[in-house]
Scaffold this motif. Structure first.
Motif, PDB file in Angstrom:
ATOM      1  N   SER A  73      -0.176 -18.608  -3.884  1.00  0.00           N
ATOM      2  CA  SER A  73      -1.227 -17.606  -3.878  1.00  0.00           C
ATOM      3  C   SER A  73      -0.944 -16.591  -2.782  1.00  0.00           C
ATOM      4  CB  SER A  73      -2.596 -18.256  -3.642  1.00  0.00           C
ATOM      5  OG  SER A  73      -2.633 -18.943  -2.401  1.00  0.00           O
ATOM      6  N   VAL A  74      -1.256 -15.338  -3.070  1.00  0.00           N
ATOM      7  CA  VAL A  74      -0.984 -14.248  -2.132  1.00  0.00           C
ATOM      8  C   VAL A  74      -2.302 -13.574  -1.783  1.00  0.00           C
ATOM      9  CG1 VAL A  74       0.241 -12.084  -1.758  1.00  0.00           C
ATOM     10  CG2 VAL A  74       1.302 -13.892  -3.121  1.00  0.00           C
ATOM     11  N   ARG A  75      -2.525 -13.364  -0.489  1.00  0.00           N
ATOM     12  CA  ARG A  75      -3.757 -12.736  -0.022  1.00  0.00           C
ATOM     13  C   ARG A  75      -3.420 -11.632   0.968  1.00  0.00           C
ATOM     14  NH1 ARG A  75      -8.810 -15.803   3.029  1.00  0.00           N
ATOM     15  NH2 ARG A  75     -10.168 -13.964   3.211  1.00  0.00           N
ATOM     16  N   ALA A  76      -3.991 -10.450   0.738  1.00  0.00           N
ATOM     17  CA  ALA A  76      -3.749  -9.300   1.615  1.00  0.00           C
ATOM     18  C   ALA A  76      -5.050  -8.517   1.756  1.00  0.00           C
ATOM     19  CB  ALA A  76      -2.646  -8.414   1.033  1.00  0.00           C
ATOM     20  N   GLU A 122       5.912   0.024   6.124  1.00  0.00           N
ATOM     21  CA  GLU A 122       5.906  -0.554   4.783  1.00  0.00           C
ATOM     22  C   GLU A 122       4.531  -1.157   4.504  1.00  0.00           C
ATOM     23  OE1 GLU A 122       8.427  -0.453   2.660  1.00  0.00           O
ATOM     24  OE2 GLU A 122       9.936   0.373   4.026  1.00  0.00           O
ATOM     25  N   VAL A 123       4.125  -1.128   3.240  1.00  0.00           N
ATOM     26  CA  VAL A 123       2.866  -1.766   2.844  1.00  0.00           C
ATOM     27  C   VAL A 123       3.083  -3.274   2.852  1.00  0.00           C
ATOM     28  CG1 VAL A 123       1.104  -1.977   1.059  1.00  0.00           C
ATOM     29  CG2 VAL A 123       2.229   0.229   1.455  1.00  0.00           C
ATOM     30  N   ALA A 124       2.317  -3.979   3.670  1.00  0.00           N
ATOM     31  CA  ALA A 124       2.507  -5.428   3.843  1.00  0.00           C
ATOM     32  C   ALA A 124       2.366  -6.176   2.520  1.00  0.00           C
ATOM     33  CB  ALA A 124       1.521  -5.962   4.870  1.00  0.00           C
ATOM     34  N   GLU A 125       1.440  -5.747   1.674  1.00  0.00           N
ATOM     35  CA  GLU A 125       1.219  -6.433   0.403  1.00  0.00           C
ATOM     36  C   GLU A 125       2.467  -6.371  -0.485  1.00  0.00           C
ATOM     37  OE1 GLU A 125      -2.118  -6.573  -3.199  1.00  0.00           O
ATOM     38  OE2 GLU A 125      -2.122  -4.953  -1.721  1.00  0.00           O
TER      39      GLU A 125
END
Length: 362
Positions: free
Chosen positions: A234-237, A211-214
């Motif tokens: 906030s989301v960081r990938a 699966e795509v982690a983002e």
């Protein structure tokens, strides 16, 4: 009623299982042994090196394969190889060699003893894992009994107060109904945790797909914004898509639990950072907050199963970290990863790692 032949077939399959992995391991060990003996023979043709080398071969094969078949196969093949290739006269069988029957019995004994010890060890490991699962479920049931009792009591109390006092002011009725909704939402999350444990506790193996982690972070962030609209997230990938083998439903459940803990137990939390990075052969997921952090006396015992309800920050005792973290730890461990926590200069961070390659089940 089961047929006697089916039982005998099952026992034979247990003692002499076949797998491509065992075949490859056996072939590789024998190839290395033969190559090593050929090299030693060229250096010193008169040395009796072949027998100990092939005894070691039988030992390694019996230890690294399943059941008895490949160990016995290596023993028979080893005796033949020593006699035919590495004992004078070369490239011919000589059954009159002194000690030949003893060598044959030695090879077979090493194979049977090592295979038996290996099988017993694996059975003990399996039994230990089963006992650990039983203990974990018992701990979860004890935790759930507390988690469910308190909100149910509150729901029943609020509903009874509204029904028994129809003249209550609208403001007070609204407050009680909001409390009923909040407690109901909490019960839903407890049930989701229990379903996650049930999902892992079946007879089938955990199904992991890349699966795509983002995307997984985005799903957890969406659910968090609905639950806590007043908390900034906030989301960081990574810029490049990071594919991680996982059960996405369970990993989103882990992130949801950790995000909720960051708000409820951070108490002063106003912002949460959700991120994923690549660290070698693992993906590292992180949930960090700017709250008051984890008490120093609680931090060392977060994951050892000794954390009690009255040791958490919540005054009512129901919103404890115990159940949520138990579920998180079980899910991450089932994926072959590790979960840990630490305090930051401001707030706390929970992070867990997941392997980037699918692990073969033993």
């Amino acid at each position: 009623m089961s047929h006697p032949n089916s039982k005998s077939k099952t026992s034979l399959a247990t003692l002499f299982p076949f797998s491509m992995r065992d075949l490859i391991v056996t072939a590789l060990i024998l190839f290395v042994a033969v190559a090593f003996c050929i090299l030693l023979q060229r250096l010193d043709p008169s040395a009796g090196f072949a027998t100990p080398v092939f005894v070691l071969t039988v030992l390694l094969t019996s230890r690294l394969t399943t059941g008895y078949f490949w160990g016995l196969f290596s023993a028979v093949l080893g005796v033949i190889a020593v006699n035919f290739f590495f004992t004078f006269p070369y490239w011919a069988f000589n059954l009159t060699i002194t000690g030949y029957p003893l060598s044959f019995l030695t090879f077979l004994s090493v194979s049977v003893i090592t295979s038996a010890l290996t099988t017993k060890t694996r059975q003990l490991d399996k039994l230990r894992m089963e006992n650990e699962k039983i203990r974990m479920r018992a701990d979860l049931l004890r935790s759930v009994s507390h988690d469910i009792r308190t909100p149910l009591t509150s729901i029943i109390g609020s509903a009874s107060a509204i029904l028994d006092n129809p003249d209550l002011p609208k403001e007070q009725q609204k407050e009680m109904l909001e409390n009923v909704r909040e407690e109901g939402q909490w019960l839903i999350r407890v049930v989701e945790n229990l379903l996650s444990i049930t999902r892992m506790g079946g007879e089938t193996e955990l199904v992991k797909e890349e699966e795509v982690a983002e995307d997984v972070l985005a799903a957890a962030a969406r659910a968090f914004r609905k639950r806590f609209p007043g908390i900034a997230i906030s989301v960081r990938a990574p810029e490049e898509p990071l594919l991680v083998p996982m059960d996405p439903i369970l990993i989103v459940q882990v992130l949801n639990n950790l995000l909720e803990n960051a708000v409820i137990h951070g108490e002063t939390t106003t912002a949460v950072r959700l991120s994923v990075t690549r660290e070698g052969e693992n993906a590292r997921f992180s949930v960090a907050d700017n709250g008051q952090g984890i008490p120093k006396d609680v931090l060392p015992r977060l994951f050892d199963g000794t954390l009690k309800h009255n040791e958490t920050n919540a005054g009512d005792g129901k919103r404890n970290m115990g159940l949520g973290l138990s579920v998180c730890q079980a899910i991450v461990k089932a994926h072959g990863g590790h979960l840990n926590a630490r305090n930051l200069e401001q707030g706390a961070e929970f992070c867990f790692t997941l392997p980037l390659t699918k692990e073969e089940s033993a």
